[in-house]
Design a protein around this motif. Sequence first.
Motif, mmCIF file in Angstrom:
data_model
loop_
_atom_site.group_PDB
_atom_site.id
_atom_site.type_symbol
_atom_site.label_atom_id
_atom_site.label_comp_id
_atom_site.label_asym_id
_atom_site.label_seq_id
_atom_site.Cartn_x
_atom_site.Cartn_y
_atom_site.Cartn_z
ATOM 1 N N LYS A 26 0.502 -1.126 0.254
ATOM 2 C CA LYS A 26 0.132 0.119 0.267
ATOM 3 C C LYS A 26 0.983 1.569 0.161
ATOM 4 O O LYS A 26 0.373 2.290 -0.643
ATOM 5 N N PHE A 27 1.847 1.418 0.056
ATOM 6 C CA PHE A 27 3.051 2.338 0.639
ATOM 7 C C PHE A 27 4.136 1.515 0.360
ATOM 8 O O PHE A 27 5.360 2.387 1.019
ATOM 9 N N PRO A 28 4.282 1.739 -1.274
ATOM 10 C CA PRO A 28 5.892 1.167 -1.503
ATOM 11 C C PRO A 28 7.210 1.907 -1.251
ATOM 12 O O PRO A 28 7.832 1.414 -1.338
ATOM 13 N N GLU A 29 6.557 3.324 -0.968
ATOM 14 C CA GLU A 29 7.580 4.626 -1.040
ATOM 15 C C GLU A 29 8.210 5.163 -0.022
ATOM 16 O O GLU A 29 8.857 5.110 0.652
ATOM 17 N N CYS A 92 14.270 2.285 7.987
ATOM 18 C CA CYS A 92 15.526 1.678 6.836
ATOM 19 C C CYS A 92 14.257 1.353 6.032
ATOM 20 O O CYS A 92 13.055 1.311 6.083
ATOM 21 N N PRO A 93 15.082 2.039 5.152
ATOM 22 C CA PRO A 93 16.350 1.206 4.221
ATOM 23 C C PRO A 93 17.023 2.649 5.132
ATOM 24 O O PRO A 93 16.434 3.554 5.284
ATOM 25 N N GLN A 94 18.308 1.772 5.459
ATOM 26 C CA GLN A 94 19.284 2.767 5.078
ATOM 27 C C GLN A 94 19.788 1.725 6.880
ATOM 28 O O GLN A 94 20.867 1.502 6.576
ATOM 29 N N TYR A 95 19.164 1.730 7.292
ATOM 30 C CA TYR A 95 19.462 0.574 8.789
ATOM 31 C C TYR A 95 18.892 -0.752 8.849
ATOM 32 O O TYR A 95 17.238 0.004 9.872
ATOM 33 N N GLU A 105 12.065 -7.281 -0.015
ATOM 34 C CA GLU A 105 12.969 -6.342 -0.610
ATOM 35 C C GLU A 105 12.206 -6.519 -1.992
ATOM 36 O O GLU A 105 12.582 -7.584 -2.254
ATOM 37 N N LYS A 106 11.523 -5.448 -2.707
ATOM 38 C CA LYS A 106 11.531 -6.188 -4.339
ATOM 39 C C LYS A 106 12.075 -4.487 -5.126
ATOM 40 O O LYS A 106 12.014 -3.512 -4.503
#
Length: 106
Positions: A26-29, A92-95, A105-106
């Motif tokens: 629903k919130f890929p970004e 996350c991402p980053q940590y 991960e997609k």
Amino acid sequence: MSISQSSGSEIALDEAKKLVETFKYKFPEQIKASFVGSESLNLILKQEGCIGVRIYYGYDAVSERLAPVLVGVDEKGEDMSDGIVMDKLKPCPQYCDPTSPFFLEK
């Protein structure tokens, strides 16, 4: 329904993964998760009268991403907003933990 020190329930890993997958769909970004260290979390939990933590879902307009805000809650179910309020969790991402079943991960 009231809140207490034992509010919250364990769920199966498959159920947890489904919740995370649905959010990501629903919130890929958006960020996948946020990390808060135990010392920081304990600053909230060790406040006198604190029975738990409420997590508000904030939004950082500058970085354009979710920004969880944590605040202690007292036995009346009221936010301890005159105490420690926390943000700036590690996103996350980053940590991230890429070996986690929640990484997705997609």
